[in-house]
Design a protein around this motif. Structure first.
Motif, PDB file in Angstrom:
ATOM      1  N   LEU A   1      30.191 -61.701  36.792  1.00 47.77           N
ATOM      2  CA  LEU A   1      30.160 -61.278  35.382  1.00 47.77           C
ATOM      3  C   LEU A   1      28.807 -60.668  35.036  1.00 47.77           C
ATOM      4  CD1 LEU A   1      32.028 -64.239  33.624  1.00 47.77           C
ATOM      5  CD2 LEU A   1      32.817 -61.886  33.858  1.00 47.77           C
TER       6      LEU A   1
ATOM      7  N   THR B   1      28.559 -57.257  36.263  1.00 43.72           N
ATOM      8  CA  THR B   1      29.356 -56.298  35.489  1.00 43.72           C
ATOM      9  C   THR B   1      28.702 -56.010  34.146  1.00 43.72           C
ATOM     10  OG1 THR B   1      31.392 -57.081  36.549  1.00 43.72           O
ATOM     11  CG2 THR B   1      31.630 -55.849  34.501  1.00 43.72           C
ATOM     12  N   VAL B   2      28.128 -57.045  33.530  1.00 43.22           N
ATOM     13  CA  VAL B   2      27.506 -56.870  32.216  1.00 43.22           C
ATOM     14  C   VAL B   2      26.317 -55.907  32.292  1.00 43.22           C
ATOM     15  CG1 VAL B   2      26.180 -58.037  30.409  1.00 43.22           C
ATOM     16  CG2 VAL B   2      28.270 -59.088  31.300  1.00 43.22           C
TER      17      VAL B   2
ATOM     18  N   ALA C   1      27.293 -52.337  32.560  1.00 43.59           N
ATOM     19  CA  ALA C   1      28.008 -51.962  31.337  1.00 43.59           C
ATOM     20  C   ALA C   1      27.041 -51.536  30.241  1.00 43.59           C
ATOM     21  CB  ALA C   1      28.869 -53.133  30.853  1.00 43.59           C
TER      22      ALA C   1
ATOM     23  N   TRP D   1      29.159 -47.253  27.059  1.00 46.66           N
ATOM     24  CA  TRP D   1      30.214 -47.464  26.071  1.00 46.66           C
ATOM     25  C   TRP D   1      30.600 -46.157  25.389  1.00 46.66           C
ATOM     26  CZ3 TRP D   1      32.723 -52.023  25.860  1.00 46.66           C
ATOM     27  CH2 TRP D   1      32.113 -53.099  26.509  1.00 46.66           C
TER      28      TRP D   1
ATOM     29  N   LEU E   1      34.312 -54.969  31.110  1.00 47.38           N
ATOM     30  CA  LEU E   1      33.832 -55.904  30.095  1.00 47.38           C
ATOM     31  C   LEU E   1      34.738 -55.874  28.865  1.00 47.38           C
ATOM     32  CD1 LEU E   1      31.505 -57.879  29.997  1.00 47.38           C
ATOM     33  CD2 LEU E   1      30.167 -56.176  28.750  1.00 47.38           C
TER      34      LEU E   1
ATOM     35  N   LEU F   1      37.703 -57.987  29.582  1.00 42.47           N
ATOM     36  CA  LEU F   1      37.390 -59.398  29.369  1.00 42.47           C
ATOM     37  C   LEU F   1      37.442 -59.743  27.886  1.00 42.47           C
ATOM     38  CD1 LEU F   1      36.380 -62.173  30.315  1.00 42.47           C
ATOM     39  CD2 LEU F   1      34.045 -61.269  30.204  1.00 42.47           C
TER      40      LEU F   1
ATOM     41  N   ALA G   1      36.981 -57.999  35.731  1.00 37.99           N
ATOM     42  CA  ALA G   1      35.761 -58.234  34.956  1.00 37.99           C
ATOM     43  C   ALA G   1      34.624 -58.776  35.801  1.00 37.99           C
ATOM     44  CB  ALA G   1      36.054 -59.196  33.805  1.00 37.99           C
TER      45      ALA G   1
END
Length: 571
Positions: free
Chosen positions: A32, A35-36, A39, A56, A268, A271, A415
Motif C-alpha cells: 500500500l 502504491t500511495v 499516486a 490524479w 488508490l 481502494l 491496490a
C-alpha cells in the motif's frame, strides 16, 4: 492441563502467530505504501522526485475514466446485493429440507472451479454463437447465423454481473450453511411456526439476524472482490471503457512508464471505492436492522416473502445450472473438431486440441502445480502451528484475529500488488518463483486457516488430556492423536489452498513480472481472442486441478476413516 502446554511450547511454535501475521500484513502494508507514494508523484526510480497531485489530474483527464468508475460501482454493488438476497431467500425456503442438502453437493464443483475458467465457460454459454443460443435455434429464434448482439463484454456489464453471481452465490451459500450449523435454527423456526408464521418468515425473523453476524465478513469479501475483480472483467466485462481495476492494470503494464503514476492513483481510488462501499454497506446494515426490529415488533406475517423466497430458490438453481453448464461447455469445446452454428453439438470430435497443446501446456501446468503445492503447504503448516499454539495456551482467538485474517480479502489486490512488486524489485526477487509463491500465500493462508479452524477447535479436548495424563509429550499428542483424527479437515484445507492458488491471476502477473506463466494467466490471455478449442483446453485443465485435489483429499480421508472403523470393529 493448560500450564504444561505453555511450558512445553517450543520457541518456533510460540512465534508462529506473529510470523503468520507478519507474512501477510507486512507485504500488504508495504505494498500500500508503494502504491500511495507514486499516486502522489513519488517514485524516484522512474523520475518521480516530488510530491504532487499530477497523477490524479492525469487520472481524471483519461478518456472514459468516469464511465469506468460507474461501471465498477454498478457491477460490483449489483452482484453483491443480488447474491445476498438470493442466498438468504434460498436458505429461508429450503433450510432443513432435502433439496438444500442436494444443493450443497451441487455447488461443490462450482466453488472449486477458478473464476477465470468459470468466466470462459460462461462466455461459451451466453455468446451470440454460444450453447444457449444453439439450443434455441433455429426452431425458436429462427436464427441460422449468430445474432449481432453483445451478450459477452456488453457495455452495461450484464455478463460480468452474471459471472460474479455464478461464482459468489455458491460461496455465500456455503458460508451461510456453515453459519446455520452454529445457531439453533430449527428450534427457532419451530417456535415461530407455532406462533403461526410461515416457513420463510419463521427463518427471516429469528434466524437471519443470528446468521448475518457470522457471514458479515464473507459478504464484505464478496463486495471487495466484485468491485475490484480483474480476470473475470477481462473475459466478460466491456473493454472500452473497462472497469477501473482493468484500466489500472492496463496502465501498470503499459510500456510508457509515465502511466505508472495515474495507474497508482487509479489503484488508490479503487481502494477508496471499496472502503467507502463497505462503510455504506455497514450503514445500510444498521438501517435495515432498525427497520427489521420495528417490523418484528409489529408481528407482521410478511406474506410477500414466501413468493420472493421461491423466486430466489429458482434463481439460485438457475445460477447453479449455468455453473455446471459452463464446465460442460469447456469440456465440449476442448474436444470439438468442427462445430457449425446452429448445431447443438459438434459434428466431429477429436483429441487434437489436447495433443496439439502438450508442449504449450507442460510449462504452465508445472508452474501452477509447484506454486499451488508450496503455497498451500506453507499455509497449512502456519495454520496448524497457530491453532496448536492457541490450544496449548488455552486461549481462544478473538474477533480481532478474524478481522486480521480477512485483511487480504478486504483490500483490493490492485491496490497493493503494484507496491509489492516495487518492493520485490528492490530485493531483486521480482519475476522469481519464490515471489509468486509468496504472493499466492497472502490469499491462500486466510482460506486455509478458516477452513481448518472450526474442526480443529471442535475436537474433543479429552483426547489430548487423556494422552497427556498417560505421559505423552505435546508433540506426540499432536502427531499421533490430533492429526489422525482431523486428517479429513486437514486435507480439505490443503485442497482449498490449492484451489485458491490456482485461481490467482493478478498476483501472478505482478509478482511474476510477466516471466512466470500459469494456466490461469494463459487462459485469460487466450480468452481475449484465441482459438476456442485451445481456450477450452486451458480452461478445463485449470478446473480439473482443484477438482482432482478435492477428490484425492476425500478419497484419502475416507480410506483412513474406513481403516479406523475396521480396527475398531476388530477390537
Amino acid at each position: 492441563m493448560s500450564a504444561p502446554h505453555v511450558a512445553h511450547s517450543p520457541l518456533w511454535l510460540r512465534q508462529a502467530p506473529r510470523l503468520t501475521v507478519a507474512l501477510f500484513l507486512v507485504p500488504i502494508a508495504a505494498g500500500l505504501l508503494g502504491t500511495v507514494l507514486p499516486a502522489f508523484g513519488w517514485l524516484p526510480a522512474i523520475g518521480g522526485r516530488s510530491v504532487s497531485l499530477a497523477p490524479w489530474k492525469a487520472l481524471f483527464s483519461q478518456p472514459g475514466i468516469r464511465d469506468a468508475i460507474g461501471l465498477t460501482l454498478v457491477t460490483g454493488l449489483t452482484a453483491t446485493v443480488l447474491s445476498v438476497i438470493l442466498v438468504f431467500g434460498f436458505c429461508a425456503l429450503v433450510h432443513g429440507r432435502r433439496p438444500g442438502r442436494a444443493g450443497r453437493a451441487l455447488i461443490a464443483p462450482i466453488l472449486a472451479t477458478p473464476h477465470a475458467a468459470m468466466a470462459i465457460g460462461l462466455g461459451f454459454l451466453i455468446a451470440p454463437s454460444g450453447w444457449i443460443v444453439r439450443l434455441l435455434s433455429p426452431w425458436l429464434t429462427g436464427w441460422h447465423q449468430p445474432p449481432d448482439i453483445a451478450s459477452v463484454q456488453d457495455p452495461h456489464g450484464i455478463a460480468l454481473t452474471l459471472g460474479l453471481l455464478v461464482k459468489e452465490v455458491p460461496y455465500l451459500l456455503l458460508m451461510t450453511i456453515t453459519a446455520l450449523g452454529q445457531v439453533p435454527a430449527v428450534r427457532h423456526m419451530d417456535a415461530a411456526a407455532a406462533l403461526g408464521y410461515g416457513r420463510t418468515v419463521a427463518w427471516v425473523k429469528p434466524v437471519l439476524p443470528q446468521v448475518y453476524r457470522q457471514v458479515r465478513l464473507p459478504i464484505y469479501a464478496v463486495l471487495t472482490y466484485a468491485l475490484s475483480v480483474v480476470d473475470m472483467a477481462l473475459i466478460l466485462g466491456p473493454s472500452n471503457p473497462p472497469t477501473l481495476s482493468v484500466l489500472a492494470l492496463r496502465w501498470f503494464t503499459s510500456p510508457d512508464i509515465r502511466m505508472y503514476f495515474p495507474a497508482a492513483a487509479a489503484a488508490l481510488l479503487q481502494l477508496a471505492i471499496v472502503l467507502v462501499s463497505i462503510g455504506l454497506w455497514r450503514g445500510a446494515e444498521t438501517l435495515v436492522a432498525h427497520l427489521g426490529r420495528r417490523w418484528i415488533a409489529r408481528g407482521a406475517r410478511g406474506t410477500l416473502l414466501e413468493p420472493l423466497a421461491g423466486l430466489s430458490a429458482i434463481a439460485v438453481a438457475g445460477l447453479a445450472g449455468l455453473g455446471v453448464g459452463s464446465l460442460a461447455a469447456l469440456a465440449v469445446w476442448s474436444f470439438a473438431a468442427g462445430w457449425r452454428f446452429p448445431d447443438m453439438l459438434p459434428a466431429h470430435w477429436s483429441a487434437r486440441p489436447w495433443s496439439g497443446q502438450i508442449g504449450t501446456i507442460l510449462w504452465p501446468l508445472e508452474t501452477t502445480l509447484v506454486v499451488a503445492l508450496f503455497a498451500s503447504g506453507c499455509a497449512l503448516l502456519l495454520g496448524l502451528a497457530c491453532l496448536e499454539h492457541e490450544q496449548r495456551r488455552g486461549v481462544a482467538a478473538s474477533s480481532r484475529t478474524l478481522w486480521l485474517l480477512y485483511v487480504p480479502l478486504l483490500v483490493p489486490q490492485i491496490a497493493f500488488l503494484f507496491g509489492m512488486q516495487v518492493l520485490l524489485t528492490v530485493f531483486h526477487l521480482d519475476g522469481s518463483l519464490i515471489a509468486v509463491i509468496w504472493s499466492h500465500l497472502l490469499f491462500v493462508l486466510p482460506y486455509v486457516f478458516l477452513s481448518l479452524a472450526d474442526p480443529w477447535r471442535a475436537l474433543d479436548k479429552r483426547y489430548a488430556r487423556t494422552a497427556l495424563s498417560l505421559g505423552a509429550r505435546p508433540r506426540r499428542v499432536f502427531l499421533r492423536i490430533k492429526l489422525p483424527l482431523l486428517l479429513r479437515p486437514v486435507l480439505i484445507a490443503a485442497a482449498v489452498g490449492v484451489a485458491v492458488s490456482v485461481d490467482q491471476y493478478l498476483p501472478t502477473i505482478f509478482a511474476g513480472a510477466g516471466r512466470i506463466v500459469t494456466l490461469t494467466t494463459e487462459a485469460v490471455t487466450l480468452a481475449s481472442g484465441g482459438d476456442r478449442r485451445v481456450t477450452g483446453v486451458f480452461g478445463l485443465l485449470q478446473s480439473l486441478i482443484p477438482l482432482a485435489v478435492y477428490g484425492i483429499a476425500l478419497g484419502v480421508s475416507g480410506r483412513n476413516r474406513f481403516r479406523r472403523h475396521a480396527l475398531g470393529a476388530q477390537s
